[in-house]
Design a protein around this motif. Sequence first.
Motif, mmCIF file in Angstrom:
data_model
loop_
_atom_site.group_PDB
_atom_site.id
_atom_site.type_symbol
_atom_site.label_atom_id
_atom_site.label_comp_id
_atom_site.label_asym_id
_atom_site.label_seq_id
_atom_site.Cartn_x
_atom_site.Cartn_y
_atom_site.Cartn_z
ATOM 1 N N VAL A 36 -2.559 -3.278 0.789
ATOM 2 C CA VAL A 36 -3.433 -3.044 1.951
ATOM 3 C C VAL A 36 -4.134 -1.802 1.781
ATOM 4 O O VAL A 36 -3.742 -0.486 1.609
ATOM 5 C CB VAL A 36 -2.744 -2.920 3.166
ATOM 6 C CG1 VAL A 36 -3.427 -2.716 4.330
ATOM 7 C CG2 VAL A 36 -1.892 -4.377 3.649
ATOM 8 N N HIS A 37 -5.620 -1.868 1.828
ATOM 9 C CA HIS A 37 -6.409 -0.322 1.741
ATOM 10 C C HIS A 37 -7.041 -0.172 3.134
ATOM 11 O O HIS A 37 -7.521 -1.033 3.662
ATOM 12 C CB HIS A 37 -7.654 -0.708 0.998
ATOM 13 C CG HIS A 37 -7.171 -1.275 -0.438
ATOM 14 N ND1 HIS A 37 -7.459 -0.271 -1.626
ATOM 15 C CD2 HIS A 37 -6.848 -2.372 -0.851
ATOM 16 C CE1 HIS A 37 -6.969 -0.885 -2.853
ATOM 17 N NE2 HIS A 37 -6.665 -2.150 -2.419
ATOM 18 N N GLY A 46 -8.708 7.819 2.410
ATOM 19 C CA GLY A 46 -7.971 6.683 2.918
ATOM 20 C C GLY A 46 -6.709 6.696 2.383
ATOM 21 O O GLY A 46 -5.955 7.611 2.246
ATOM 22 N N ARG A 47 -5.987 5.502 2.755
ATOM 23 C CA ARG A 47 -4.398 5.216 2.426
ATOM 24 C C ARG A 47 -4.188 4.117 1.594
ATOM 25 O O ARG A 47 -4.953 2.860 2.128
ATOM 26 C CB ARG A 47 -3.823 5.193 3.814
ATOM 27 C CG ARG A 47 -2.299 5.037 3.752
ATOM 28 C CD ARG A 47 -1.389 5.102 5.012
ATOM 29 N NE ARG A 47 -1.709 6.403 5.768
ATOM 30 C CZ ARG A 47 -2.213 6.355 6.883
ATOM 31 N NH1 ARG A 47 -3.054 5.434 7.431
ATOM 32 N NH2 ARG A 47 -2.280 7.605 7.446
ATOM 33 N N LEU A 48 -3.504 3.863 0.763
ATOM 34 C CA LEU A 48 -2.914 2.554 0.103
ATOM 35 C C LEU A 48 -1.566 2.202 0.284
ATOM 36 O O LEU A 48 -0.939 3.198 -0.002
ATOM 37 C CB LEU A 48 -3.248 2.681 -1.427
ATOM 38 C CG LEU A 48 -2.737 1.466 -2.194
ATOM 39 C CD1 LEU A 48 -3.487 0.105 -2.048
ATOM 40 C CD2 LEU A 48 -2.866 1.903 -3.801
ATOM 41 N N ILE A 49 -1.370 0.908 1.102
ATOM 42 C CA ILE A 49 -0.126 0.631 1.131
ATOM 43 C C ILE A 49 0.302 -0.465 0.436
ATOM 44 O O ILE A 49 -0.316 -1.780 0.511
ATOM 45 C CB ILE A 49 0.036 0.216 2.697
ATOM 46 C CG1 ILE A 49 -0.137 1.404 3.530
ATOM 47 C CG2 ILE A 49 1.422 -0.155 3.006
ATOM 48 C CD1 ILE A 49 -0.435 1.210 5.166
ATOM 49 N N GLU A 50 1.130 -0.616 -0.276
ATOM 50 C CA GLU A 50 1.887 -1.740 -1.317
ATOM 51 C C GLU A 50 2.937 -2.643 -0.579
ATOM 52 O O GLU A 50 3.873 -1.783 0.028
ATOM 53 C CB GLU A 50 2.157 -1.196 -2.641
ATOM 54 C CG GLU A 50 1.041 -0.449 -3.472
ATOM 55 C CD GLU A 50 1.422 0.081 -4.864
ATOM 56 O OE1 GLU A 50 0.613 0.127 -5.739
ATOM 57 O OE2 GLU A 50 2.493 0.710 -4.970
ATOM 58 N N LEU A 51 2.751 -3.697 -0.576
ATOM 59 C CA LEU A 51 3.714 -4.559 0.234
ATOM 60 C C LEU A 51 4.240 -5.734 -0.974
ATOM 61 O O LEU A 51 3.458 -6.059 -1.738
ATOM 62 C CB LEU A 51 3.247 -5.242 1.278
ATOM 63 C CG LEU A 51 2.570 -4.552 2.360
ATOM 64 C CD1 LEU A 51 1.999 -5.323 3.392
ATOM 65 C CD2 LEU A 51 3.508 -3.392 3.196
#
Lengths: 225, 77
Positions: free
Chosen positions: B5-6, B39-44
């Motif tokens: 999720v960017h 920004g932020r990078l969220i890895e799921l």
Amino acid sequence: MTFRAAVITFPGSNCDRDMAVAIEKVSGTAAMRVWHGDAHLPEDLDFIALPGGFSYGDYLRSGAMAANSPIMRSVKRRAERGVPVLGVCNGFQVLTEAGLLPGALMRNASQNFICRTVALTVENSQSLFTAGYENGQTIRIPVAHHDGNYFADEDTLDRLEGEGRVAFRYAENCNGSRRDIAGILNAAGNVLGMMPHPERAIDAAHGGTDGVALFENAVKALATV
Amino acid sequence: MNIRVHVSLKPGVLDPQGRAVHHALEGLGFAGVDEVRVGRLIELDVADDTDDTALTEMCEKLLANTVIENYRIEKVG
């Protein structure tokens, strides 16, 4: 006279004790302390306070994790039923993240953590939190935050101003907030979020007493004799 | 299933962090940088049968604050 107030503590809250002390000093009744993981609030509350601090270490975004903690479901239901809710600093951030107030608190425009006493202008002295002040009055209240830069889109800002929901403005903008906004009310007027700390301005020995009127007026309006 | 999720700030929202990074890049002598947005990078890592609706809800309810941020869901495989 009784004044049934609850102060919510999240992991990382650090102004919860100050808030409880302010409430007790003004109302004469000790505030109940409620842990974020509790599912339910005490019954028949007159007042709920969300204190400042760094709930959940500001992970993800300031207030984002706390806004989704179990107790906030109860806080939302009470707020919708008209129970007054005061959110200060991190408490304000939690209220916006929880959708109880519009907008968002972003990183200060200067990137710096700001910790000093600032002058605020009272914009709306008609709410139950602010009726102890006069419109246009200047009060001095400490701020201590990194993410206090209030943002909302232009339509929301116009609506807030048009409906008299800006409670306080910074006399001098210290953090980049849109339209100098320091504190706002919800549409019903029973939820106030503000970045400055009125609970830190209740004792002359600690730099001022301009916060007392906020608590006094809430107590006057809400306490049962 | 791996998801990225960017999360990025919406256009027009001031990004003081990006500005500071931009300033630092210039300080290092990198010319020609017009703008920096952080920004932020969220890895799921999610169950394979997780549907798009659930992923969207995760973003809307927690991972992004849609008042100030946009998000983009990328399925990595």
